[in-house]
Every structure is written in C-alpha cells, then in structure tokens.
Design an enzyme around this catalytic site. Structure first.
Site, PDB file in Angstrom:
ATOM      1  CG  LEU A 212      -1.823   1.183   1.448  1.00 24.95           C
ATOM      2  CD1 LEU A 212      -2.906   1.196   0.376  1.00 24.95           C
ATOM      3  CD2 LEU A 212      -2.445   1.126   2.844  1.00 24.95           C
TER       4      LEU A 212
ATOM      5  CG  HIS B  99      -2.534  -4.460  -0.528  1.00 19.09           C
ATOM      6  ND1 HIS B  99      -3.297  -3.412  -1.006  1.00 19.09           N
ATOM      7  CD2 HIS B  99      -3.299  -5.568  -0.693  1.00 19.09           C
ATOM      8  CE1 HIS B  99      -4.461  -3.864  -1.440  1.00 19.09           C
ATOM      9  NE2 HIS B  99      -4.483  -5.171  -1.261  1.00 19.09           N
TER      10      HIS B  99
ATOM     11  CG  ASP C 247      13.579   4.454  10.063  1.00 19.44           C
ATOM     12  OD1 ASP C 247      12.845   5.370   9.646  1.00 19.44           O
ATOM     13  OD2 ASP C 247      13.563   3.295   9.600  1.00 19.44           O
TER      14      ASP C 247
ATOM     15  CG  ASP D 131      13.460  -2.053   9.911  1.00 24.67           C
ATOM     16  OD1 ASP D 131      13.796  -0.934   9.460  1.00 24.67           O
ATOM     17  OD2 ASP D 131      13.356  -2.296  11.131  1.00 24.67           O
TER      18      ASP D 131
ATOM     19  CG  ASP E  72      21.684  -6.824   5.106  1.00 24.17           C
ATOM     20  OD1 ASP E  72      20.699  -6.104   4.870  1.00 24.17           O
ATOM     21  OD2 ASP E  72      22.732  -6.793   4.441  1.00 24.17           O
TER      22      ASP E  72
END
Length: 312
Positions: A46, A113, A239, A280, A295
């Site tokens: 989305l 989504h 972040d 992430d 990672d």
C-alpha cells in the site's frame, strides 16, 4: 509504449549489463548464487512504488539479486486500490515479463499488500507462477485497517476527509514514481486490508493460508508458498518512521511489525520472524535498520538461493 514497458526494457538492459559484469568478475563464490530458473518479480504494498526519485521501494534489493545472477523485475501496481484491481494489473505485467524473457513462470515476492496481490495472481493463473513469497503480508487483515475503517465508516464525512488525504498522498507518489496512469481508490484498498476483507479474500483464495499461527501448505496447485516477517517496531533511532510504527504497534496486543501481526503474515512455509519493522522488511528507510538483526538484503539473497535449490 507504456510506462511499465519502458521500465521493463530498462530492467532488461540493466540485467544484461549486470550479467556481463558478473561473467568478468573474479568473485566466483558469488556468481550464480541468486540465479533462479524463473524471473523474480517484486511487488510493493500500500502506498508503494517501484522507484521514486531514484530510490527503490525495495531499497538495494533488486541490484543485490541481479549481481548474483537473478533476472529481477519490479512491478508497479496501484498504490492504493483493491487486491483484485492490483492483482489484475500484476497479472498483465507478469504476462509481459514472460513474453519478453521467454520464461514459462515467475517467482512472485510481495511485501505488505503485495502479499495478497501476488496470491491473487497465483490463484487465478497458477500455471504462470512458480512461487509466491509473502513478506510482512497482510494475509488475515490488519488491526490498523480495522481501526481506520471503524473511525471512517462508509459514507461518513470522516471517510471523505480520509479519502481526500490518502488520494493526495497517492498523487504525490504517482508524480515522483511515474505511476500516474494507474487507477487509485484508497477506500477500496482499506476494505481489502481489514480482517473482514481478508476473510472474504481467503474464502476465495485459501491456498497456503494456515489454520493457526504456524506454517501452511508449502505446495498448492504446483505453486510453492513462503513467508517471513518482522516483529519489532523501534529498530533504529535515526529512522523517523519508527515512531509512528511503534504507536500503531500498540493496538495489536501481540507480536507485530507495526502494521501487520506476526500471525497475519503467515503463508505457506514460514521462514522466520526477525527484529524488523514493516519498512525494515524492504530495507527502508534507505537502509536504516537494527544493525544487530538480519540484513534484509541478505534475507532476499538467501531466499533467491533457496528458490534456486528447489529448481525454481
């Protein structure tokens, strides 16, 4: 020539160049590591995009897969619309990819989504799909979507306001990503992502959805199904998206990535839960993540190798 076709040709050109460089590389240990039999198609969630202002939605992931030998394509479907509309758009792009590459199937990898979107294609055209991988997929709905629909019921003023705001965001996404030709309907997207919406979708497309919170069937109608997800919200102090995800994560009362619960993410063979939040999982925001967790790029590379090992 459509925008997708231009991007497809660009991806093919890049893939040819990458393969040429790889053949001349000295790091033979990495050569062919991600070289799957069938092309990999990455599908955004989305409010997603293929690439915007030079930044990939799947940040750094397509290039990493190509460097190991994979043929990778990034789909661009409506940023906000129903699963069925997005699914039909993806199906058309899959057919184009097969025609251009000469492959008989694709490996679909969907985030958020993008999970139900890839499942739609596998459900209506299983012969074109080798595998479906759902990452942080909304496979049983999202509590966040339920709450949003609750405060903005159909036909209400609040729905009109919310739809206007979402449409403005979609317009901005389309402007910077080149997806302006795609139909957008934020309320249809919201309905698709509620618990009720996914319950209806799963009645029509039950393939590989588990009955509990474990793994589902790995192989259904010749298609292999996989999933993994994150179960943390605050993962990197730099972040700026972590804070909103942490707030939204409070509504679940169970393990979640900030937008999707761990149980809702399950599909087919579940490959693991990681210290990652919903962004992430696609290596956003521009690679800011929990440095002590897996990672994200490595997870995609390992999965491509997994697909290669089973002949996909």
């Amino acid at each position: 020539m459509t925008g997708f076709t231009r991007r497809l040709l660009r991806h093919l050109s890049f893939a040819v160049t990458a393969c040429a460089l790889m053949l001349g590389a000295t790091a033979h240990a990495q050569s062919g590591y991600t070289q799957t039999r069938y092309p990999i198609v990455l599908v955004h969630g989305l409010f997603g995009f293929d690439s915007a202002l030079g930044v990939d939605y799947f940040y750094g992931i397509p290039d990493a897969l190509r460097q190991g030998g994979a043929r990778v394509f990034v789909a661009q479907v409506s940023a906000a619309n129903s699963t069925e509309v997005r699914g039909e758009q993806l199906l058309a792009q899959v057919k184009t990819i097969l025609a251009v590459t000469g492959a008989s199937k694709v490996n679909l990898v969907g985030h958020s989504h993008g999970g139900p979107t890839t499942r739609y294609v596998a459900g209506v055209a299983p012969g074109l799909v080798a595998s479906v991988t759902s990452i942080g997929g909304v496979n049983r709905g999202s509590r966040v979507a339920d709450i949003l629909r609750g405060v903005a019921p159909a036909g209400s003023v609040s729905e009109t306001v919310a739809n206007g705001a979402a449409s403005a965001l979609v317009g901005l996404i389309n402007l910077v990503s080149g997806g302006s030709g795609l139909p957008q309907m934020p309320t249809a997207a919201l309905d698709s992502l509620t618990t009720a919406g996914l319950a209806d979708f799963n009645r029509r497309f039950p393939q590989a959805v588990p009955t509990g919170c474990g793994s589902g069937a790995e192989l259904v109608n010749g298609v292999r199904y996989y999933s993994w997800t994150g179960t943390q919200q605050l993962t990197n102090v730099l972040d700026v998206t972590d804070g909103p995800l942490a707030v939204m994560g409070l509504v679940f009362g169970e393990a979640n990535d900030g937008l999707v619960s761990a149980c809702s993410s399950r599909l087919g063979k579940h490959l693991g839960d990681y210290r990652q939040n919903h962004l992430d999982e696609v290596n956003q925001l521009v690679g800011l993540r929990d440095w002590f967790s897996a990672d994200p790029v490595t997870l995609y590379r390992q999965h491509a190798n997994r697909l290669k090992q089973v002949g996909l």
